[in-house]
Design an enzyme around this catalytic site. Structure first.
Site, short mmCIF file in Angstrom:
data_model
loop_
_atom_site.label_atom_id
_atom_site.label_comp_id
_atom_site.label_asym_id
_atom_site.label_seq_id
_atom_site.Cartn_x
_atom_site.Cartn_y
_atom_site.Cartn_z
N ALA A 69 0.81 -1.21 0.00
CA ALA A 69 0.00 0.00 0.00
C ALA A 69 0.85 1.27 0.00
CB ALA A 69 -0.94 0.00 1.21
N THR A 70 2.02 1.22 0.62
CA THR A 70 2.88 2.41 0.65
C THR A 70 3.26 2.82 -0.77
OG1 THR A 70 3.74 1.97 2.85
CG2 THR A 70 5.08 3.36 1.42
N ASN A 137 -5.96 3.07 11.18
CA ASN A 137 -5.18 1.92 11.62
C ASN A 137 -4.89 1.92 13.12
OD1 ASN A 137 -3.49 4.20 10.62
ND2 ASN A 137 -1.83 3.02 11.52
N GLN A 165 -7.14 -0.99 6.04
CA GLN A 165 -7.77 -1.63 7.20
C GLN A 165 -9.21 -2.04 6.95
OE1 GLN A 165 -6.11 -2.39 9.98
NE2 GLN A 165 -4.21 -1.36 9.38
N SER A 182 -3.69 -3.39 0.62
CA SER A 182 -2.51 -4.20 0.95
C SER A 182 -2.93 -5.63 1.23
CB SER A 182 -1.80 -3.61 2.18
OG SER A 182 -0.70 -4.41 2.56
N HIS A 184 -1.34 -8.08 2.98
CA HIS A 184 -1.07 -8.70 4.28
C HIS A 184 -1.99 -8.21 5.40
CE1 HIS A 184 1.32 -5.66 6.66
NE2 HIS A 184 1.46 -5.13 5.46
N THR A 220 9.66 -7.15 -12.53
CA THR A 220 9.02 -8.45 -12.66
C THR A 220 8.10 -8.71 -11.48
OG1 THR A 220 10.95 -9.32 -13.82
CG2 THR A 220 9.43 -10.93 -12.88
N CYS A 302 4.44 0.84 12.16
CA CYS A 302 5.48 1.61 11.46
C CYS A 302 6.10 2.67 12.34
CB CYS A 302 4.89 2.25 10.20
SG CYS A 302 3.55 3.39 10.55
#
Length: 355
Positions: A69-70, A137, A165, A182, A184, A220, A302
């Site tokens: 996502a970043t 978050n 989220q 994202s 994960h 890739t 983070c």
């Protein structure tokens, strides 16, 4: 170890792990950008995954795979080419830092003491992009993103929404221009995310050198990561109702297990898999040291270890001292009620000793 940090990352779904394995073995390692048969097979698997991820997002747009996502948020903010940006005061650092890099005079939209952006908040004249996340978050508050999108459009601005989220849990804003997601955070693998871009909107690439991903992201792609992302997204759709009911029951239980603690953020307009609470005089560092068999957080992953008070809690009007007495418990699909009960008992005992 009892895991209660679902906002930082979620356990990998067994179905996502299984989907990845084929593309990690001897028969699935081909470069998906190669023209031979193994390469075309890998590319086809990625397109299946793209459709599975797209099913979480509004129609009328395209999904661009990124490293997370970043990167997706950087591509949106820097790639759209606007000069004036407005963001909410409680955005993730991936938005706040990137917006301030792109526009040092970036406007900050305030939030209430409950952690909500008022949809009637004036948008500064000349703003070209507004960015507000759907679910925060740190405190879990759900923002009125569709109304904020309408306000942005009325002001002549694009609207970017971080749904990291919320993805797989809540419907995304159907009228947004760009949406970041994202893998994960929805039981998929780390290292992959996506940016959804509304049809007709052009972006400039950040990464050059081949243009493999629709001309917007060179490099890739990993078929294994894409497949895991897609499988996790499809599972979210399949289990959305049961996941929501499970989280609701855990929330009700969790609220009863922490009497005397103060909830941070609105009690109603929130995702109930996030419990951010504080207790006056609490030494959070000592608490976490005494609860080493429980994975929970004192803020966003983070920012952990920075020593700085949470910018989100400060935006709610809390003092630095109050902000440093808060903890965040995150739970979801694979959390068991008995785990939550054991964790709450241990945290409560440790908290009594950490005052």
């Amino acid at each position: 170890m009892i895991y209660l940090d679902y906002q930082a990352t979620t356990p990998l779904a067994p179905e996502a792990r299984e989907a990845m394995l084929r593309w990690l073995g001897d028969d699935g390692f081909a470069n998906p950008h190669s023209p031979h048969r193994p390469g075309r097979a890998a590319a086809a698997a990625m397109e299946v995954a793209r459709e599975q991820v797209a099913a979480l997002l509004p129609p009328g747009g395209r999904v661009i795979f990124t490293s997370g996502a970043t990167e997706a948020l950087n591509l949106a903010i820097l790639g759209c080419g606007v000069k004036r940006i407005a963001v909410s005061a409680i955005e993730h650092a991936a938005v706040l830092d990137t917006a301030r890099f792109a526009d040092p005079a970036c406007a900050v939209l305030p939030v209430s003491g409950a952690g909500l952006v008022d949809a009637g908040t004036p948008i500064p004249e000349g703003t070209g992009l507004v960015a507000v996340m759907q679910v925060n978050n740190e405190i879990g508050t759900v923002q009125p993103v569709e109304a904020l999108t309408d306000a942005a459009h009325a002001a002549g601005a694009l609207f970017l929404c971080d749904v990291v989220q919320a993805a797989g849990k809540l419907p995304p804003p159907a009228n947004a221009d760009m949406i970041a997601i994202s893998a994960h955070k929805l039981h998929g693998p780390k290292g992959i995310g996506a940016l959804w871009v509304r049809d007709g909107l052009s972006l400039a690439p950040l990464i050059h050198g081949g243009g493999q991903e629709q001309g917007l992201r060179s490099g890739t792609l990993s078929p294994a990561l894409c497949a895991g992302f897609g499988a996790a997204a499809a599972l979210c759709i399949k289990l959305r109702e049961t996941d929501a009911q499970h989280v609701k029951s855990l929330w009700t239980l969790a609220r009863s297990l922490f009497p005397g603690w103060t909830l941070n953020g609105d009690a109603d307009q929130r995702w109930r898999g996030n419990l951010n609470i504080r207790r006056e005089g609490l030494d959070v560092a000592r608490l976490m040291s005494d609860c080493r068999n429980i994975a929970f957080s004192a803020g966003s992953a983070c920012a952990s270890g920075s020593g700085r008070p949470s910018h989100v809690l400060r935006a709610l009007g809390l003092s630095d001292r109050e902000a440093k007495t808060a903890i965040r418990l995150g739970f979801g699909r694979y959390t068991r009620a008995e785990e939550l009960e054991r964790a709450a008992a241990a945290i409560s005992v440790a908290a009594d000793g950490a005052l």
